[in-house]
Design a protein around this motif. Structure first.
Motif, mmCIF file in Angstrom:
data_model
loop_
_atom_site.group_PDB
_atom_site.id
_atom_site.type_symbol
_atom_site.label_atom_id
_atom_site.label_comp_id
_atom_site.label_asym_id
_atom_site.label_seq_id
_atom_site.Cartn_x
_atom_site.Cartn_y
_atom_site.Cartn_z
ATOM 1 N N PHE A 21 0.823 -1.204 0.000
ATOM 2 C CA PHE A 21 0.000 0.000 0.000
ATOM 3 C C PHE A 21 0.860 1.258 0.000
ATOM 4 C CE2 PHE A 21 -2.781 3.144 2.208
ATOM 5 C CZ PHE A 21 -3.750 3.240 1.210
ATOM 6 N N ILE A 59 -11.265 -0.940 5.187
ATOM 7 C CA ILE A 59 -11.798 -0.865 3.832
ATOM 8 C C ILE A 59 -10.801 -1.486 2.864
ATOM 9 C CG2 ILE A 59 -13.174 1.170 4.370
ATOM 10 C CD1 ILE A 59 -11.112 2.874 2.985
ATOM 11 N N SER A 115 -10.193 1.210 -2.453
ATOM 12 C CA SER A 115 -10.903 2.342 -1.858
ATOM 13 C C SER A 115 -9.965 3.190 -1.007
ATOM 14 C CB SER A 115 -12.071 1.840 -0.997
ATOM 15 O OG SER A 115 -13.023 1.162 -1.797
ATOM 16 N N ARG A 116 -9.074 2.524 -0.268
ATOM 17 C CA ARG A 116 -8.088 3.273 0.522
ATOM 18 C C ARG A 116 -7.194 4.121 -0.375
ATOM 19 N NH1 ARG A 116 -4.502 -0.450 3.802
ATOM 20 N NH2 ARG A 116 -5.408 -2.137 2.581
ATOM 21 N N ILE A 145 -6.773 8.133 -0.379
ATOM 22 C CA ILE A 145 -5.468 8.777 -0.191
ATOM 23 C C ILE A 145 -5.213 9.800 -1.290
ATOM 24 C CG2 ILE A 145 -2.980 8.384 -0.326
ATOM 25 C CD1 ILE A 145 -4.123 7.734 2.383
ATOM 26 N N LEU A 196 -9.825 3.215 8.426
ATOM 27 C CA LEU A 196 -9.122 3.131 7.151
ATOM 28 C C LEU A 196 -8.648 1.720 6.855
ATOM 29 C CD1 LEU A 196 -8.256 4.954 4.829
ATOM 30 C CD2 LEU A 196 -6.071 5.310 5.990
ATOM 31 N N GLN A 197 -8.196 1.002 7.896
ATOM 32 C CA GLN A 197 -7.678 -0.343 7.676
ATOM 33 C C GLN A 197 -8.785 -1.351 7.389
ATOM 34 O OE1 GLN A 197 -4.476 -1.091 7.412
ATOM 35 N NE2 GLN A 197 -3.938 1.059 7.771
ATOM 36 N N ASN A 242 -15.431 6.463 5.512
ATOM 37 C CA ASN A 242 -14.098 5.972 5.194
ATOM 38 C C ASN A 242 -13.009 6.983 5.514
ATOM 39 O OD1 ASN A 242 -15.166 3.579 4.296
ATOM 40 N ND2 ASN A 242 -15.002 4.082 2.109
ATOM 41 N N SER A 243 -13.378 8.238 5.752
ATOM 42 C CA SER A 243 -12.372 9.254 6.041
ATOM 43 C C SER A 243 -11.871 9.177 7.475
ATOM 44 C CB SER A 243 -12.943 10.655 5.779
ATOM 45 O OG SER A 243 -14.060 10.890 6.617
#
Length: 373
Positions: free
Chosen positions: A48, A137, A141-142, A146, A134-135, A128-129
């Motif tokens: 990631f 999703i 999508s992450r 970003i 965050l971890q 999701n923000s």
């Protein structure tokens, strides 16, 4: 910064380098994720981070390719733990061009986010923000989220970040370049204080970013003021005409004697005809002395491809050439290409000090004072 980075090669005509501290970032994220979820989690975290920096690299190429459209080159791109830096040779005087170059990077992240959402099914919604979620999703999508964060963050009016450069370009439509830069830099430094303050509450990365923004804003302001001060100056106003040089037959031991016997830090290497062949800096001299000894020929350790400029050229061209080349000095040559002077960053800094003092004196008494060396 260059000394702590390694080259990844050239992409689209621009060298890409990665700072060694970037690998510490990878290791840290891998260890933290591995401690929580094992080897699979560590591999996913590293993947990631690499994907994020691929997006950062694409962002920097947005700046590079837009600058290239206006005939402006880029020496290199360096990837740092806090992001990327494209070393564009110069910013254009045209505010529209500067605005387009500034916005080209964030525009790339917008395109990446749209591609991830429209073609890869990235799911972006307000929940999701939350960093804590965050971890939970999916990877795509992450990554889309970003890229949206990168757009918002880079458009903050913190000069010399993209938003700050855009602000400076907009101010330049109504104000002169120096005034616009000073205003944008002050806003950027105020924003840096804000980021640094937020970083005190548990995010040390913001402190590093704040320090970078603050110092970079000061550097950019100085560069613009220097360009303005040298615009109307002659080459002789800041040229060092009394200097020591080394012959192509000289050794490092000879260079050491010159270093200890003069205040110079950079020594031009000239051939029998007086033409510039390279330059040996103090740091290069010390490194060579420690690694290969005093009998090492200067030709083996000097920096090559040192730029030269004619003695009739305006000083502003020499300052721009010194900045864009990244070399320790510019050789000033006569019509026969013989070196008759040198210009260094230190000398230009002294010129700026004299110019500022002279301007103050002229405002109160009139007259003209120039630095002569």
């Amino acid at each position: 910064m260059m000394g702590w980075s390694i080259s990844l090669g050239r992409i689209a005509g621009t060298e890409v380098r990665i700072h060694l501290t970037f690998f510490l970032l990878l290791a840290w994220f891998g260890l933290v994720a591995g401690a929580q979820g094992g080897g699979g989690a560590a591999a996913s975290a590293i993947a990631f981070i690499l994907a994020i920096f691929a997006c950062v690299l694409a962002h920097e190429y947005g700046h590079v390719l837009m600058a290239r459209r206006f005939g402006i080159g880029t020496r290199d791109i360096i990837l740092l733990p806090i992001g990327g830096v494209a070393s564009i040779e110069r910013m254009p005087d045209n505010p529209t061009q500067e605005l387009l170059i500034a916005l080209a990077g964030p525009a790339v992240n917008v395109v990446i986010a749209l591609i991830l959402i429209l073609f890869f099914g990235a799911n972006i919604h307000p929940g999701n923000s939350d960093p804590a979620a965050l971890q939970n999703i999916d990877f795509v999508s992450r990554l889309a989220l970003i890229n949206i964060v990168l757009v918002v963050f880079n458009l903050l009016p913190a000069f010399p970040m993209d938003g700050g450069r855009a602000l400076k370009a907009l101010l330049s439509y109504k104000l002169d370049k120096v005034t616009a830069t000073r205003i944008a830099a002050r806003i950027g430094q105020a924003a840096a204080f804000g980021l640094g303050f937020l970083g005190l509450f548990g995010n040390p990365l913001l402190i590093f970013i704040a320090l970078f923004v603050f110092l970079a804003a000061s550097h950019e302001t100085y560069a613009v003021e220097l360009g303005e001060a040298t615009q109307k100056a002659n080459m002789r106003d800041a040229t060092i005409t009394s200097f020591s040089h080394l012959d192509t037959t000289s050794s490092v031991g000879d260079a050491v004697k010159a270093l200890l016997g003069t205040p110079q830090r950079e020594f031009p290497v000239t051939d029998g005809a007086g033409r510039l062949r390279g330059v040996l800096t103090r740091d290069g001299m010390i490194q060579a002395l420690a690694s290969s000894g005093p009998d090492t020929p200067v030709l083996d350790v000097m920096e090559r491809e040192i730029p030269t400029i004619g003695y009739r050229a305006p000083l502003s061209q020499a300052a721009e050439l010194l900045h864009s080349s990244g070399k320790p000095l510019v050789g000033v040559v006569d019509d026969g290409e013989r070196v008759v002077g040198i210009i260094t960053l230190e000398n230009l800094a002294e010129f700026m000090l004299v110019e500022r003092a002279s301007q103050g004196w002229r405002r109160s008494h009139g007259g003209d004072v120039r630095s002569v060396r």
